[in-house]
Design a protein around this motif. Structure first.
Motif, short mmCIF file in Angstrom:
data_model
loop_
_atom_site.label_atom_id
_atom_site.label_comp_id
_atom_site.label_asym_id
_atom_site.label_seq_id
_atom_site.Cartn_x
_atom_site.Cartn_y
_atom_site.Cartn_z
N GLU A 241 47.92 33.20 50.16
CA GLU A 241 47.95 32.58 51.50
C GLU A 241 47.39 31.19 51.49
O GLU A 241 47.93 30.27 52.12
CB GLU A 241 47.17 33.46 52.47
CG GLU A 241 47.82 34.82 52.76
CD GLU A 241 46.95 35.72 53.60
OE1 GLU A 241 45.76 35.34 53.82
OE2 GLU A 241 47.43 36.78 54.02
N GLU B 88 45.99 38.46 47.58
CA GLU B 88 46.63 38.07 48.83
C GLU B 88 46.02 36.80 49.43
O GLU B 88 46.73 35.89 49.86
CB GLU B 88 46.51 39.22 49.83
CG GLU B 88 47.14 38.95 51.19
CD GLU B 88 46.99 40.12 52.13
OE1 GLU B 88 47.32 39.97 53.31
OE2 GLU B 88 46.52 41.20 51.68
N GLU B 89 44.68 36.73 49.47
CA GLU B 89 44.03 35.55 50.06
C GLU B 89 44.37 34.28 49.30
O GLU B 89 44.53 33.22 49.90
CB GLU B 89 42.51 35.75 50.09
CG GLU B 89 42.04 36.83 51.03
CD GLU B 89 41.91 38.18 50.35
OE1 GLU B 89 41.06 38.98 50.79
OE2 GLU B 89 42.66 38.44 49.37
N ASP C 4 49.89 28.84 49.95
CA ASP C 4 51.03 28.59 50.85
C ASP C 4 50.67 27.54 51.89
O ASP C 4 51.47 26.66 52.22
CB ASP C 4 51.45 29.89 51.54
CG ASP C 4 52.15 30.84 50.58
OD1 ASP C 4 52.61 30.38 49.52
OD2 ASP C 4 52.23 32.04 50.90
#
Length: 351
Positions: free
Chosen positions: A346, A342-343, A349
């Motif tokens: 992110e 997830e990190e 992005d």
């Protein structure tokens, strides 16, 4: 084969041609067509995807770089004796105004108890502690763990890994393996190849390669039979590939990445470049045994995704009263593709 190709590659290609002809001639026994096709495929790969560092002068590489960002990562654990010299060579020869090949140079310190971090920083590297990366996921010991986490703290489109224990380091180790990724859009993963002396004996290094990795690759992944240094710690790849691959946390990382890259992008996207001679600290026989066990486990996972009956290795040392057993856990954990974290998603992005 292109002009300038290293003569060893001529010999290797000739060897595969000879073996192919022997298979075709046969001795009266049936020969499987697939075996011949695989040998011919490796022969073509050796001719097409094996180069010498001299094949791509720096001027050509820099002209092809354009907006591509290159990161160099050194995983380091107690390497104060060598890490500073490696960093200094890269900074001086590949990060100058005249030769801006490397954009980012990062040393990942995996818990050194000596002055590794201090020496690396003084030489001009950005030093990041392993445990400070992805703190949500507790770190485990192992080289592969460090390489996996390095994707979180680097920004290059091309990532080049270099072991921090090399002696008499040459910038060719970086420019040689980065070059094909900048000049050939079809190449995604490049291994360095080199001579590995053991003491004064030329070509006797790489004992785990010859006793474990090469037999495994030849028997189970014969398309990789032409890779000269499958376990070498110097290789470069596109981030877009690395972030899709699982990383064995320990010594199996090199074999794991090589096999998974083959299955992900195909043989023709892999390449190797001769960068000369690699000198480094050699480990003792027991350490090599632990390394071999981890590499075998990595291969086993890729062959069957099965479970080890006993994920441990017992070795013996002579003590005052005879041989004393010492049992070590075999690295069995793997980190998932970084693209699934997830990190990392992110951060990409935001970038």
């Amino acid at each position: 084969m292109k002009r300038g190709r290293h003569p060893d590659m001529h010999r290797a290609a000739a060897l595969f041609k000879t073996v192919t002809e022997a298979f075709e001639a046969g001795d009266g026994r049936p020969i499987r067509e697939m075996e011949i096709m695989l040998l011919e495929e490796v022969e073509r790969w050796l001719a097409r995807r094996s180069w010498s560092v001299a094949d791509r002068p720096l001027e050509r590489i820099l002209a092809a770089k354009r907006g591509t960002k290159v990161s160099v990562v050194l995983p380091a654990l107690n390497e104060e004796a060598t890490v500073g010299a490696i960093v200094s060579v890269i900074r001086r020869e590949l990060m100058s105004e005249a030769v801006p090949l490397v954009d980012e140079l990062v040393v990942i310190d995996s818990g050194s108890t000596d002055r590794t971090a201090e020496v690396a920083a003084a030489a001009g590297a950005r030093v990041v502690a392993r445990d400070a990366i992805l703190p949500r996921i507790p770190a485990v010991p192992g080289k592969g763990e460090v390489l996996w986490r390095s994707l979180m703290v680097t920004s290059g489109d091309v990532i080049c890994f270099v072991d921090a224990d090399l002696k008499d380091f040459s910038a060719d180790f970086v420019s040689g393996i980065v070059g094909p990724l900048l000049t050939d859009a079809d190449v995604a993963f490049v291994k360095a190849m080199y001579d590995r002396p053991l003491g004064d004996a030329p070509g006797q290094g790489g004992r785990v390669t010859e006793l474990v990795a090469r037999p495994l690759l030849n028997l189970h992944w014969p398309r990789l039979a032409g890779v000269v240094q499958p376990l070498g710690g110097e290789y470069a790849a596109r981030r877009s590939l690395l972030e899709r691959l699982p990383f064995p946390v320990g010594y199996g990382v090199e074999l794991g990445l090589l096999v998974d890259a083959l299955h992900t992008v195909g043989l023709d996207a892999l390449a190797q470049v001769d960068v000369g001679v690699r000198k480094h600290r050699h480990q003792d026989g027991r350490a090599l045994g632990r390394m071999a066990a981890a590499i075998y486990r990595t291969a086993q996972l890729r062959l069957s995704r099965g479970h080890l009956v006993r994920p441990q290795l017992t070795q013996f040392e002579r003590g005052e009263d005879g041989f004393v057993p010492r049992t070590y856990a075999v690295d069995t954990e793997e980190r998932p593709p970084m693209a699934e974290i997830e990190e990392y998603a992110e951060r990409r992005d935001v970038a």
